[in-house]
Design a protein around this motif. Structure first.
Motif, PDB file in Angstrom:
ATOM      1  N   GLU A 176     -54.243  -9.782  29.716  1.00 20.90           N
ATOM      2  CA  GLU A 176     -54.421  -8.557  28.925  1.00 20.90           C
ATOM      3  C   GLU A 176     -53.093  -8.005  28.425  1.00 20.90           C
ATOM      4  OE1 GLU A 176     -56.671  -4.204  29.355  1.00 20.90           O
ATOM      5  OE2 GLU A 176     -56.481  -5.522  31.096  1.00 20.90           O
ATOM      6  N   LEU A 177     -52.038  -8.143  29.240  1.00 27.03           N
ATOM      7  CA  LEU A 177     -50.730  -7.586  28.892  1.00 27.03           C
ATOM      8  C   LEU A 177     -49.754  -8.653  28.396  1.00 27.03           C
ATOM      9  CD1 LEU A 177     -50.202  -5.040  31.821  1.00 27.03           C
ATOM     10  CD2 LEU A 177     -51.163  -4.641  29.550  1.00 27.03           C
ATOM     11  N   ALA A 178     -50.301  -9.762  27.930  1.00 22.30           N
ATOM     12  CA  ALA A 178     -49.443 -10.843  27.436  1.00 22.30           C
ATOM     13  C   ALA A 178     -48.542 -10.368  26.306  1.00 22.30           C
ATOM     14  CB  ALA A 178     -50.298 -12.018  26.977  1.00 22.30           C
ATOM     15  N   GLY A 179     -49.028  -9.444  25.505  1.00 20.64           N
ATOM     16  CA  GLY A 179     -48.238  -8.929  24.395  1.00 20.64           C
ATOM     17  C   GLY A 179     -47.000  -8.166  24.835  1.00 20.64           C
ATOM     18  N   LEU A 180     -46.992  -7.671  26.068  1.00 15.27           N
ATOM     19  CA  LEU A 180     -45.826  -6.967  26.607  1.00 15.27           C
ATOM     20  C   LEU A 180     -44.852  -7.918  27.291  1.00 15.27           C
ATOM     21  CD1 LEU A 180     -47.437  -3.754  28.195  1.00 15.27           C
ATOM     22  CD2 LEU A 180     -46.612  -4.116  25.858  1.00 15.27           C
ATOM     23  N   GLY A 181     -45.247  -9.187  27.413  1.00 13.13           N
ATOM     24  CA  GLY A 181     -44.391 -10.151  28.095  1.00 13.13           C
ATOM     25  C   GLY A 181     -44.439 -10.040  29.602  1.00 13.13           C
ATOM     26  N   ALA A 182     -45.515  -9.471  30.142  1.00  9.21           N
ATOM     27  CA  ALA A 182     -45.628  -9.302  31.598  1.00  9.21           C
ATOM     28  C   ALA A 182     -45.633 -10.657  32.295  1.00  9.21           C
ATOM     29  CB  ALA A 182     -46.892  -8.530  31.935  1.00  9.21           C
ATOM     30  N   ARG A 183     -45.020 -10.691  33.469  1.00 10.80           N
ATOM     31  CA  ARG A 183     -45.006 -11.903  34.286  1.00 10.80           C
ATOM     32  C   ARG A 183     -45.182 -11.508  35.743  1.00 10.80           C
ATOM     33  NH1 ARG A 183     -39.826 -10.366  33.139  1.00 10.80           N
ATOM     34  NH2 ARG A 183     -38.273 -10.458  34.815  1.00 10.80           N
ATOM     35  N   PRO A 184     -45.592 -12.422  36.616  1.00 11.49           N
ATOM     36  CA  PRO A 184     -45.786 -12.072  38.029  1.00 11.49           C
ATOM     37  C   PRO A 184     -44.465 -11.678  38.695  1.00 11.49           C
ATOM     38  CG  PRO A 184     -46.888 -14.140  37.497  1.00 11.49           C
ATOM     39  CD  PRO A 184     -46.019 -13.801  36.325  1.00 11.49           C
ATOM     40  N   THR A 185     -44.513 -10.706  39.576  1.00  6.08           N
ATOM     41  CA  THR A 185     -43.342 -10.386  40.393  1.00  6.08           C
ATOM     42  C   THR A 185     -43.115 -11.512  41.402  1.00  6.08           C
ATOM     43  OG1 THR A 185     -44.852  -9.047  41.737  1.00  6.08           O
ATOM     44  CG2 THR A 185     -43.430  -7.878  40.201  1.00  6.08           C
ATOM     45  N   PRO A 186     -41.879 -11.745  41.802  1.00  7.78           N
ATOM     46  CA  PRO A 186     -41.604 -12.880  42.682  1.00  7.78           C
ATOM     47  C   PRO A 186     -42.078 -12.711  44.121  1.00  7.78           C
ATOM     48  CG  PRO A 186     -39.585 -11.692  42.172  1.00  7.78           C
ATOM     49  CD  PRO A 186     -40.650 -11.112  41.290  1.00  7.78           C
ATOM     50  N   LEU A 187     -42.251 -11.468  44.592  1.00  3.03           N
ATOM     51  CA  LEU A 187     -42.561 -11.244  46.003  1.00  3.03           C
ATOM     52  C   LEU A 187     -43.937 -10.632  46.225  1.00  3.03           C
ATOM     53  CD1 LEU A 187     -39.095  -9.805  47.135  1.00  3.03           C
ATOM     54  CD2 LEU A 187     -39.939 -12.139  47.452  1.00  3.03           C
ATOM     55  N   ALA A 188     -44.288  -9.601  45.480  1.00  3.08           N
ATOM     56  CA  ALA A 188     -45.553  -8.887  45.694  1.00  3.08           C
ATOM     57  C   ALA A 188     -46.706  -9.654  45.048  1.00  3.08           C
ATOM     58  CB  ALA A 188     -45.466  -7.469  45.127  1.00  3.08           C
ATOM     59  N   PRO A 189     -47.768  -9.910  45.789  1.00  2.00           N
ATOM     60  CA  PRO A 189     -48.844 -10.750  45.257  1.00  2.00           C
ATOM     61  C   PRO A 189     -49.690 -10.102  44.167  1.00  2.00           C
ATOM     62  CG  PRO A 189     -49.430  -9.917  47.433  1.00  2.00           C
ATOM     63  CD  PRO A 189     -47.993  -9.553  47.197  1.00  2.00           C
ATOM     64  N   HIS A 190     -49.609  -8.774  44.023  1.00  2.00           N
ATOM     65  CA  HIS A 190     -50.402  -8.092  42.997  1.00  2.00           C
ATOM     66  C   HIS A 190     -49.513  -7.440  41.936  1.00  2.00           C
ATOM     67  CE1 HIS A 190     -53.506  -8.884  45.845  1.00  2.00           C
ATOM     68  NE2 HIS A 190     -53.093  -7.968  46.696  1.00  2.00           N
ATOM     69  N   GLY A 191     -48.240  -7.820  41.892  1.00  2.00           N
ATOM     70  CA  GLY A 191     -47.297  -7.166  41.005  1.00  2.00           C
ATOM     71  C   GLY A 191     -47.069  -7.905  39.702  1.00  2.00           C
ATOM     72  N   LEU A 192     -46.690  -7.128  38.679  1.00  2.00           N
ATOM     73  CA  LEU A 192     -46.283  -7.653  37.382  1.00  2.00           C
ATOM     74  C   LEU A 192     -44.955  -7.012  37.015  1.00  2.00           C
ATOM     75  CD1 LEU A 192     -49.624  -7.267  35.349  1.00  2.00           C
ATOM     76  CD2 LEU A 192     -48.849  -9.277  36.625  1.00  2.00           C
ATOM     77  N   ARG A 193     -44.135  -7.750  36.275  1.00  6.66           N
ATOM     78  CA  ARG A 193     -42.842  -7.209  35.837  1.00  6.66           C
ATOM     79  C   ARG A 193     -42.714  -7.372  34.335  1.00  6.66           C
ATOM     80  NH1 ARG A 193     -38.043  -8.429  39.633  1.00  6.66           N
ATOM     81  NH2 ARG A 193     -39.139  -6.700  40.646  1.00  6.66           N
ATOM     82  N   LEU A 194     -42.283  -6.314  33.672  1.00  9.83           N
ATOM     83  CA  LEU A 194     -42.074  -6.361  32.238  1.00  9.83           C
ATOM     84  C   LEU A 194     -40.639  -6.796  31.942  1.00  9.83           C
ATOM     85  CD1 LEU A 194     -43.916  -3.137  31.030  1.00  9.83           C
ATOM     86  CD2 LEU A 194     -44.822  -5.430  31.429  1.00  9.83           C
ATOM     87  N   PRO A 195     -40.418  -7.481  30.832  1.00  7.90           N
ATOM     88  CA  PRO A 195     -39.070  -7.957  30.518  1.00  7.90           C
ATOM     89  C   PRO A 195     -38.120  -6.807  30.219  1.00  7.90           C
ATOM     90  CG  PRO A 195     -40.559  -8.380  28.690  1.00  7.90           C
ATOM     91  CD  PRO A 195     -41.410  -7.903  29.825  1.00  7.90           C
ATOM     92  N   ASP A 196     -36.837  -7.044  30.455  1.00 10.61           N
ATOM     93  CA  ASP A 196     -35.816  -6.060  30.126  1.00 10.61           C
ATOM     94  C   ASP A 196     -35.736  -5.872  28.611  1.00 10.61           C
ATOM     95  OD1 ASP A 196     -35.234  -5.945  32.825  1.00 10.61           O
ATOM     96  OD2 ASP A 196     -33.608  -7.424  32.688  1.00 10.61           O
ATOM     97  N   VAL A 197     -35.300  -4.696  28.216  1.00 11.02           N
ATOM     98  CA  VAL A 197     -35.130  -4.411  26.789  1.00 11.02           C
ATOM     99  C   VAL A 197     -33.670  -4.071  26.523  1.00 11.02           C
ATOM    100  CG1 VAL A 197     -37.499  -3.597  26.523  1.00 11.02           C
ATOM    101  CG2 VAL A 197     -35.691  -1.957  27.087  1.00 11.02           C
ATOM    102  N   ALA A 198     -33.277  -4.163  25.280  1.00 12.57           N
ATOM    103  CA  ALA A 198     -31.914  -3.820  24.885  1.00 12.57           C
ATOM    104  C   ALA A 198     -31.650  -2.342  25.156  1.00 12.57           C
ATOM    105  CB  ALA A 198     -31.708  -4.144  23.405  1.00 12.57           C
ATOM    106  N   PRO A 199     -30.363  -1.963  25.338  1.00 15.35           N
ATOM    107  CA  PRO A 199     -30.041  -0.565  25.675  1.00 15.35           C
ATOM    108  C   PRO A 199     -30.618   0.459  24.716  1.00 15.35           C
ATOM    109  CG  PRO A 199     -28.110  -1.951  25.965  1.00 15.35           C
ATOM    110  CD  PRO A 199     -29.159  -2.814  25.328  1.00 15.35           C
TER     111      PRO A 199
END
Length: 436
Positions: free
Chosen positions: A174-197
């Motif tokens: 559902e959040l593919a458009g935001l570039g979400a990916r699984p967090t490395p440690l938490a089994p239910h977590g997602l992390r969004l990519p960093d953005v420019a300053p």
């Protein structure tokens, strides 16, 4: 606004923060209210400059040979943002920009940052208040500078999938458009990519997944702390310092509709929109208990399978998100938090059942608020002992977290997470169970 105007605005905000000794969020809000011509992109860029300048306040002052707000903003733009000396000089030619570079500023900005910092004191290189260094050295030893420099970086945006409503795989799609990916440690977590300053991060609350309760914004470390608490279907749980309720909602998903979570905070203003979030998440097992004239928790005494103590602390583990708090912290504030932590741990013992467990959590990296407080609590409550913090996790998650379990004293274990080691905010988690 042009770049020069944004630089000048950041300098004004930093001067305000320094003069009035107040949180940077308040200063930025007031600046925005008095400069309504500034667009959302302007406000994002100005806020980013201010926060990034504060993250490395001590080393910036050393590099520029002055602690001024102007110097901090100039070196942040040219160095941390990678814009360089020529782009900075060009921006300072704008009509609303700060004054042009002096010869001394140009010379300092032209030097190699690492070379200038080579002879700086350790607390300057680590961008940490000097008075905290001895305490932190006792925790991190030779890795201290690496740990503290990681706390100067920007924090990612992490989300927790609400498993009462969706799977991580479904929300990832559902959040593919935001570039979400699984967090490395938490089994239910997602992390969004960093953005420019200067870029605006995704506005998660505008997403249907958030509005309909499938995700919550929550740092991966906070997610793991709630997971380690190990709430299980059918249990009675007291979240004694619930605040905004992120960990209560995470534990509600673990209860899977059976059991009860009583969310309490001594200041009901901290609940914020908690009730709305409970409804949105479908967390029917959560019941808010607000403080009142009468003891609103009296009926819970000695009846809780789990008491979560997300203790009030200095927040040193959240310096990536609140760099201004780093420079406002004073020894008397640490002393006050330690007293609060002792009191709330003693209060937790009032509610935990004889067979139950108390899970002590802080977002602090200081031993005084973590290991020392747990050791003191165990002395005051000899019927309790420390348990393995990974005991209630699934094997895969436990294996991923095993490197972050630290022992002290007589081999008693607790979990320590930091940006340098785990990529999360700084967290400490200890489990106190019945000594049987």
């Amino acid at each position: 606004m042009k770049t020069g105007g944004r630089l000048q605005a950041a300098i004004e905000v930093l001067d305000d923060v320094e003069a009035r000794r107040r949180p940077v969020a308040d200063a930025l809000k007031d600046w925005g209210l008095s400069h309504r011509f500034a667009g959302s992109g302007d406000r994002t860029a100005i806020g980013s400059l201010v926060y990034d300048a504060l993250r490395r306040k001590a080393s910036n002052a050393w590099v520029m040979d002055t602690p001024s707000a102007r110097a901090a903003v100039l070196v942040t733009f040219a160095d941390a943002w990678g814009q360089g000396l020529d782009a900075l000089a060009l921006a300072l030619g704008d009509p609303h920009a700060p004054a042009p570079l002096t010869a001394a500023e140009r010379a300092r900005l032209g030097e190699n940052r690492e070379a200038l910092l080579a002879d700086a004191p350790a607390h300057v290189r680590a961008d940490c208040p000097e008075w905290l260094m001895p305490s932190l050295a006792g925790v991190y030893g030779e890795g201290l500078e690496r740990e503290l420099q990681a706390l100067c970086d920007r924090a990612p945006v992490d989300l927790r999938v609400n498993t009462l409503m969706a799977t991580r795989e479904a929300v990832l799609a559902e959040l593919a458009g935001l570039g979400a990916r699984p967090t490395p440690l938490a089994p239910h977590g997602l992390r969004l990519p960093d953005v420019a300053p200067t870029a605006r991060p995704p506005h998660v609350p505008s997403e249907a997944a958030y509005q309909e309760g499938r995700v919550e914004i929550q740092d991966e470390g906070s997610q793991l702390a709630a997971l380690i608490a190990g709430a299980r279907s059918g249990e009675n749980v007291l979240d004694l310092c619930a605040g905004g309720g992120g960990k209560s909602l995470a534990m509600a998903a673990d209860l899977a509709g059976r059991g009860r979570i009583f969310a309490y905070d001594s200041d009901k203003r901290r609940f914020g929109d908690f009730r709305d979030r409970v409804r949105r998440a479908g967390a029917d097992t959560v019941e808010l208990r607000a403080p009142g004239v009468a003891d609103s928790l009296a009926d819970l005494e000695e009846g809780m399978d789990l008491v979560l103590v997300d203790a009030p602390c200095t927040g040193t583990g959240t310096w990536r998100r609140r760099p201004d708090a780093k420079w406002r912290l004073r020894p008397n504030a640490l002393d006050a938090r330690m007293r609060d932590q002792d009191l709330v741990l003693d209060e937790a013992m009032r509610f935990v059942a004889p067979h139950g467990r108390v899970v002590y959590v802080t977002c602090s990296i200081l031993a005084e608020e973590n290991e020392d407080r747990v050791a003191a609590a165990l002395e005051r409550h000899p019927g309790r002992r420390l348990a393995d913090p990974l005991a209630r996790l699934d094997p895969a998650t436990a294996a991923r977290l095993a490197p972050f379990v630290r022992t002290w004293g007589h081999g008693t274990p607790a979990l320590r997470l930091t940006p340098a080691g785990a990529g999360t905010d700084g967290f400490f988690v200890a489990v106190l169970e019945a000594d049987r």
